[in-house]
Scaffold this motif. Structure first.
Motif, short mmCIF file in Angstrom:
data_model
loop_
_atom_site.label_atom_id
_atom_site.label_comp_id
_atom_site.label_asym_id
_atom_site.label_seq_id
_atom_site.Cartn_x
_atom_site.Cartn_y
_atom_site.Cartn_z
N UNK B 1 124.10 -15.07 -37.08
CA UNK B 1 124.12 -13.73 -35.30
C UNK B 1 125.25 -14.10 -35.04
N UNK B 2 125.59 -12.97 -33.79
CA UNK B 2 126.85 -12.39 -33.24
C UNK B 2 127.19 -13.23 -32.04
N UNK B 3 128.16 -14.20 -31.96
CA UNK B 3 127.66 -14.69 -30.24
C UNK B 3 129.52 -14.94 -30.11
N UNK B 4 129.43 -14.75 -28.74
CA UNK B 4 130.84 -14.63 -27.91
C UNK B 4 130.61 -16.10 -28.02
N UNK B 5 132.31 -16.89 -27.91
CA UNK B 5 132.45 -18.44 -27.12
C UNK B 5 133.50 -17.83 -25.49
N UNK B 6 132.85 -18.56 -24.53
CA UNK B 6 133.63 -17.80 -23.24
C UNK B 6 134.60 -19.28 -22.73
N UNK B 7 135.78 -18.92 -22.70
CA UNK B 7 136.93 -19.89 -22.68
C UNK B 7 137.57 -19.31 -20.47
N UNK B 8 138.22 -20.00 -20.14
CA UNK B 8 137.64 -21.07 -19.32
C UNK B 8 135.49 -21.53 -19.68
N UNK B 9 134.91 -22.05 -19.50
CA UNK B 9 134.16 -22.49 -19.25
C UNK B 9 133.36 -22.16 -17.09
N UNK B 10 134.43 -22.97 -16.61
CA UNK B 10 134.67 -22.69 -14.71
C UNK B 10 135.88 -21.74 -14.54
N UNK B 11 135.96 -21.29 -13.62
CA UNK B 11 137.16 -20.71 -12.99
C UNK B 11 136.96 -20.83 -11.49
N UNK B 12 138.30 -21.21 -10.88
CA UNK B 12 138.05 -21.30 -9.52
C UNK B 12 139.47 -20.47 -8.67
N UNK B 13 139.11 -19.89 -8.13
CA UNK B 13 140.77 -18.50 -7.72
C UNK B 13 140.69 -18.22 -5.98
N UNK B 14 141.35 -18.35 -5.62
CA UNK B 14 141.84 -17.44 -4.35
C UNK B 14 140.81 -15.88 -4.23
N UNK B 15 140.78 -15.82 -2.95
CA UNK B 15 140.04 -14.14 -3.36
C UNK B 15 141.84 -13.33 -3.24
N UNK B 16 141.47 -12.16 -3.76
CA UNK B 16 142.61 -11.24 -3.61
C UNK B 16 143.44 -11.87 -5.38
N UNK B 17 143.56 -13.40 -5.91
CA UNK B 17 144.19 -13.35 -7.00
C UNK B 17 142.98 -12.86 -8.18
N UNK B 18 144.04 -12.45 -9.24
CA UNK B 18 143.12 -12.27 -10.48
C UNK B 18 142.59 -13.37 -11.53
N UNK B 19 141.98 -12.72 -11.76
CA UNK B 19 140.81 -14.17 -12.68
C UNK B 19 140.42 -13.22 -14.28
N UNK B 20 141.53 -13.90 -15.13
CA UNK B 20 141.60 -14.08 -16.21
C UNK B 20 140.51 -14.28 -17.28
N UNK B 21 139.14 -14.56 -18.56
CA UNK B 21 138.65 -15.04 -18.83
C UNK B 21 138.69 -14.29 -20.20
#
Lengths: 114, 108
Positions: B1-21
């Motif tokens: 099967x074709x599966x994606x694996x995401x990283x990090x498992x958890x990410x916590x940032x302040x409002x207004x900041x950028x988030x990268x997964x």
């Protein structure tokens, strides 16, 4: 237009009872999928319907699980003699065709087996 | 099967900041897509990127794809509280297979 709808949104049942979950796909979508998602886990494929072809049942975990689809419309997923490990969110999705078109999901049915 | 694996498992940032997964996958793909899931319920399709594309934008979302490294990234700019959700990647396939996702929390 309307998206995929599912009912009920929540279902609590006792171990050993049968449950029936319903999915209404987006009108005109020929493909319909059922998935299961246990708490904190990823998606498990259960079954796939495409037009009038025989469904792909390869993901059904046991013979207690079955699903039907009427033409290219409503589908029902039936779980007989429910077990506690059946507790999960059951998600339905539909796509315009098969062959890996984008799947659009319903809100899911949260099943809790006591 | 074709599966994606995401990283990090958890990410916590302040409002207004950028988030990268980030997302990694193992098989050859034609297209890759990202979904968002709020409160463990319905999955919302965010964006699809084709194998011949390297970058794609949609509003505050930017997705990149590197087929040589079998990886993708999702950037959410100027994050908002409403972006709090789990994010999943999956190669476009008949049977979607999701990993555990990245759980993003936006703090006010």
């Amino acid at each position: 237009g309307a998206g995929v709808s599912q009912s009920p949104s929540n279902k609590v049942t006792e171990k050993g009872k049968d449950v029936e979950l319903r999915c209404d796909p987006i009108s005109g979508h020929t493909a319909l999928y059922w998935y299961r998602q246990r708490l904190g886990q990823g998606l498990e494929f259960l079954i796939y319907f495409q037009g009038n072809s025989a469904p792909d049942k390869s993901g059904l975990p046991s013979d207690r699980f079955s699903a039907e689809r009427t033409g290219e419309s409503v589908s029902t997923l039936t779980i007989q003699r429910t077990q506690q490990e059946d507790s999960a969110v059951y998600l339905c999705a539909s796509s315009l065709g098969g062959s890996a078109d984008t799947q659009y999901f319903g809100p899911g049915t949260r099943l809790t087996v006591l | 099967s074709q599966q994606g694996e995401e990283d990090p498992q958890a990410l916590s940032i302040q409002e207004g900041e950028n988030a990268t997964m980030n997302c990694s996958y193992k098989t050859s793909i034609n297209n890759l897509q990202w979904y968002r899931q709020n409160s463990g319920r319905g999955l919302v399709h965010l964006i699809l990127i084709r194998s011949n594309e390297r970058e794609k934008h949609s509003g505050r979302l930017r997705v990149t794809l590197d087929t040589s490294k079998k990886s993708s990234s999702l950037l959410i700019t100027a994050s908002r509280a409403a972006d709090t959700a789990s994010y999943f990647c999956a190669p476009l396939a008949q049977k979607l297979v999701f990993g555990q996702g990245t759980r993003l929390t936006i703090n006010p």
